[in-house]
Design a protein around this motif. Structure first.
Motif, PDB file in Angstrom:
ATOM      1  N   CYS A  77      28.439  35.240  -3.786  1.00  0.00           N
ATOM      2  CA  CYS A  77      29.067  35.192  -2.402  1.00  0.00           C
ATOM      3  C   CYS A  77      30.464  35.198  -2.359  1.00  0.00           C
ATOM      4  CB  CYS A  77      28.468  34.097  -1.660  1.00  0.00           C
ATOM      5  SG  CYS A  77      28.919  33.662   0.097  1.00  0.00           S
TER       6      CYS A  77
ATOM      7  N   CYS B 104      31.931  31.771   0.260  1.00  0.00           N
ATOM      8  CA  CYS B 104      31.983  30.229  -0.332  1.00  0.00           C
ATOM      9  C   CYS B 104      31.760  30.195  -1.904  1.00  0.00           C
ATOM     10  CB  CYS B 104      30.772  29.648   0.331  1.00  0.00           C
ATOM     11  SG  CYS B 104      29.085  30.047  -0.498  1.00  0.00           S
TER      12      CYS B 104
ATOM     13  N   ASN C  58      29.299  31.022  -3.945  1.00  0.00           N
ATOM     14  CA  ASN C  58      28.026  30.593  -4.218  1.00  0.00           C
ATOM     15  C   ASN C  58      27.417  31.759  -5.172  1.00  0.00           C
ATOM     16  OD1 ASN C  58      25.474  29.376  -4.550  1.00  0.00           O
ATOM     17  ND2 ASN C  58      25.001  29.853  -2.668  1.00  0.00           N
TER      18      ASN C  58
ATOM     19  N   CYS D   3      23.455  34.576   1.731  1.00  0.00           N
ATOM     20  CA  CYS D   3      23.822  33.475   0.629  1.00  0.00           C
ATOM     21  C   CYS D   3      23.144  32.027   1.292  1.00  0.00           C
ATOM     22  CB  CYS D   3      25.321  33.069   1.034  1.00  0.00           C
ATOM     23  SG  CYS D   3      25.737  31.626   0.130  1.00  0.00           S
TER      24      CYS D   3
ATOM     25  N   CYS E  59      26.114  29.624   2.895  1.00  0.00           N
ATOM     26  CA  CYS E  59      26.921  30.005   3.971  1.00  0.00           C
ATOM     27  C   CYS E  59      26.402  31.316   4.913  1.00  0.00           C
ATOM     28  CB  CYS E  59      28.444  30.638   3.643  1.00  0.00           C
ATOM     29  SG  CYS E  59      28.517  31.952   2.858  1.00  0.00           S
TER      30      CYS E  59
END
Ligand SMILES: [Zn+2]
Length: 361
Positions: free
Chosen positions: A230, A233, A235, A250, A253
């Motif tokens: 992602c 964020c 991730n 994600c 987020c």
């Protein structure tokens, strides 16, 4: 003629034959790896030998024998012959492209070193033709911009993989290189066991042991997987083969994730070997190399990592000491620093727990 001393080798240089003194550290580590695996008496080949420095060091320092030195340049071949003689070492010097040699040679080698200019991709398939069970294959890639996603099409073309172009790109690049080796090896019924994987300066280096057998090859390919990351964020997620739990969003987020791969999702290093190298290399390796090996040894074995500065920026909170985040996470999850980035952590925790740990740090 200019002369150069490196390790136990004394090398004459020629302006028309490539020699990069900055790669000394890489040659130091490779030579030490061979010493730590007990390569004494093993048969080696340097696929792009240039000055011959690498092979000569392997002979003198690690005890390799009957080493074959290949180079396409006549000037290089003459220089290697001269350097072999000056070092009182024996080897076979051949003026041939590696691919031609591998397709006509009936011999098998214990150690194969591929360190071309740019991508090793065009060498890996043919390397399998001269491999046997237990062969140590070393492959260096200097096309790091390609493996790191700056040139996506080139990565697809050379490595059959979609690269990452974010903070995870060096680890992803190494995993793409390993997957490429595993994929080629499998066609010859070899599985791979990664021994040492390094992304440093402007190169990536994968060292693997090949294991022969149809079932070993299939088993090895089970390490092949896909990752998604992602951009908002920071991730990430990964999966072996089955992508059914992959959503487009994600999990944290809800932004759209970017898919990458295929990549090798298995272990990157043989930690026992790395430990032996650290012990043997103390006082012999340069500090930078020892630090790198220690970071590899101390790293939690899990794909990818979290960049703490990038996540604090996303959260809009002040920066936090990395050690506090690690301490907070370590209570519940295996967590460590990573060799890929000084301000990031590898952890078994997911992003929600990482964010909790940042907020408490
Ligand atoms: Zn996200």
């Amino acid at each position: 003629m200019q002369r150069f001393k490196e390790g136990e080798a004394g090398i004459a240089l020629n302006a028309n034959v490539f020699f990069n003194p900055k790669m000394k550290q890489l040659r130091d580590v490779s030579s030490l790896l061979l010493q730590a695996t007990g390569a004494n008496g093993m048969r080696g080949i340097d696929c792009t030998a240039a000055t011959g420095v690498r092979g000569i060091r392997y002979i003198k320092e690690a005890g390799l024998k009957d080493v074959v030195f290949l180079d396409v340049k006549k000037e290089a071949v003459d220089l290697i012959a001269r350097n072999l003689k000056a070092n009182r070492t024996n080897g076979t010097v051949i003026n041939q492209p590696f691919q031609h040699f591998a397709n006509t040679c009936k011999d098998r080698f214990d150690v194969i070193d591929i360190d071309p200019f740019g991508t090793p991709a065009g060498f890996v398939y043919d390397a399998m033709r001269i491999s046997r069970d237990g062969t140590i294959l070393m492959a260096t890639a200097t096309d790091t911009a390609v493996l790191c996603g700056a040139r996506k099409q080139a990565c697809m073309k050379n490595y059959w993989a979609e690269p990452m172009h974010n903070e995870l790109c060096h680890e992803a690049g190494l995993r793409i290189l390993l997957n490429y080796i595993a994929r080629n090896a499998a066609e010859f019924d070899f599985g791979i066991e990664p021994m040492l994987s390094v992304a440093d300066m402007h190169y990536m280096r994968a060292v693997v042991r090949l294991r022969n057998g149809a079932s070993v090859a299939s088993e090895s390919l089970r390490n092949s997987g896909i990752a998604q990351s992602c951009a908002k964020c920071h991730n990430f997620d990964y999966a072996y083969g089955n992508l059914s739990h992959f959503g487009e969003e994600c999990s944290f987020c809800r932004s759209k994730m970017v898919l990458s791969g295929p990549m090798w999702m298995g272990k990157l290093n043989d930690k026992e070997l790395v430990k032996r190298m650290i012990v043997m290399g103390d006082g012999r390796l340069e500090r930078h190399s020892l630090k790198l090996l220690s970071a590899i040894y101390n790293e939690v074995e899990t794909p990818f990592f979290y960049s703490i500065p990038k996540i604090t920026r996303y959260l809009g909170v002040p920066s936090v000491p990395l050690s506090n985040v690690i301490d907070n996470l370590e209570k519940n999850f295996k967590t460590s620093r990573t060799c890929f980035d000084d301000s990031s952590i590898k952890t078994m925790a997911g992003i929600t727990d990482v964010i909790q740990a940042i907020k408490k740090a």
